[in-house]
Scaffold this motif. Sequence first.
Motif, PDB file in Angstrom:
ATOM      1  N   PHE A  12       0.905  -1.335   0.206  1.00  0.00           N
ATOM      2  CA  PHE A  12      -0.107  -0.030   0.042  1.00  0.00           C
ATOM      3  C   PHE A  12       0.763   1.225   0.041  1.00  0.00           C
ATOM      4  O   PHE A  12       0.479   2.206  -0.640  1.00  0.00           O
ATOM      5  N   ILE A  13       2.076   1.145   1.001  1.00  0.00           N
ATOM      6  CA  ILE A  13       2.768   2.348   0.927  1.00  0.00           C
ATOM      7  C   ILE A  13       3.608   2.685  -0.442  1.00  0.00           C
ATOM      8  O   ILE A  13       3.433   3.788  -0.997  1.00  0.00           O
ATOM      9  N   PHE A  14       4.027   1.416  -1.262  1.00  0.00           N
ATOM     10  CA  PHE A  14       4.789   1.687  -2.339  1.00  0.00           C
ATOM     11  C   PHE A  14       3.783   2.164  -3.509  1.00  0.00           C
ATOM     12  O   PHE A  14       4.118   2.999  -4.258  1.00  0.00           O
ATOM     13  N   ALA A  15       2.582   1.610  -3.444  1.00  0.00           N
ATOM     14  CA  ALA A  15       1.495   1.590  -4.293  1.00  0.00           C
ATOM     15  C   ALA A  15       1.028   3.432  -4.450  1.00  0.00           C
ATOM     16  O   ALA A  15       0.735   3.743  -5.550  1.00  0.00           O
ATOM     17  N   THR A  16       1.435   3.959  -3.051  1.00  0.00           N
ATOM     18  CA  THR A  16       0.529   5.405  -3.275  1.00  0.00           C
ATOM     19  C   THR A  16       1.532   6.552  -2.990  1.00  0.00           C
ATOM     20  O   THR A  16       1.137   7.674  -2.784  1.00  0.00           O
ATOM     21  N   MET A  17       2.949   6.027  -2.829  1.00  0.00           N
ATOM     22  CA  MET A  17       3.884   6.878  -2.335  1.00  0.00           C
ATOM     23  C   MET A  17       4.083   8.284  -3.234  1.00  0.00           C
ATOM     24  O   MET A  17       4.210   9.247  -2.844  1.00  0.00           O
ATOM     25  N   ALA A  18       3.647   8.156  -4.632  1.00  0.00           N
ATOM     26  CA  ALA A  18       3.799   9.231  -5.514  1.00  0.00           C
ATOM     27  C   ALA A  18       2.388   9.792  -5.735  1.00  0.00           C
ATOM     28  O   ALA A  18       2.417  11.024  -6.336  1.00  0.00           O
ATOM     29  N   LEU A  19       1.218   9.533  -4.987  1.00  0.00           N
ATOM     30  CA  LEU A  19       0.074  10.058  -5.180  1.00  0.00           C
ATOM     31  C   LEU A  19      -0.214  11.231  -4.405  1.00  0.00           C
ATOM     32  O   LEU A  19       0.646  11.264  -3.119  1.00  0.00           O
TER      33      LEU A  19
END
Length: 161
Positions: free
Chosen positions: A40-47
């Motif tokens: 979840f962290i990696f999937a949303t870090m650039a959002l």
Amino acid sequence: MDKPLKFNLKRPHQFFALGFGTGLAPKAPGTVGTLAALPFIFATMALPIWFQVSLAILMTIFGVWICGKTARDVDVHDHPAIVWDEVVGFYITMIGAAISWQSLLVGFALFRFFDIAKPGPIRMLDKKLHGGRGIMADDVLAGIFSLICIQALFKTGVLGG
């Protein structure tokens, strides 16, 4: 004789409540389960931050239901295998953080510290709330405390970013 626990990863609410199975680790299930937040962290870090906060709120609401239902299934409040609360707490810790192995390690350590030590208001929530809300609330607050600490470390330059 104790009745056997009825965990079943084929039941969607238990699959999530058990951190995709990580909560069934024979040693330190909360610590192992915390790592289930990494996708979840990696999937949303650039959002955008608003998205990360919104996702954390949705994960918390979902967690109240799945953790409460799983606890009722096995008739044990906050069984150590129920780790969705750790997933959400660590996710909250890392909202808006510049992701690096150092920040992940510090965030993980901060969250585990607040989750295990349960200082002040975290302990109060843990004792006063029951069911799914009780399972989730102390870890959400531990995540918020950890978020404040990690952001302070970024602001002061202790953590690069």
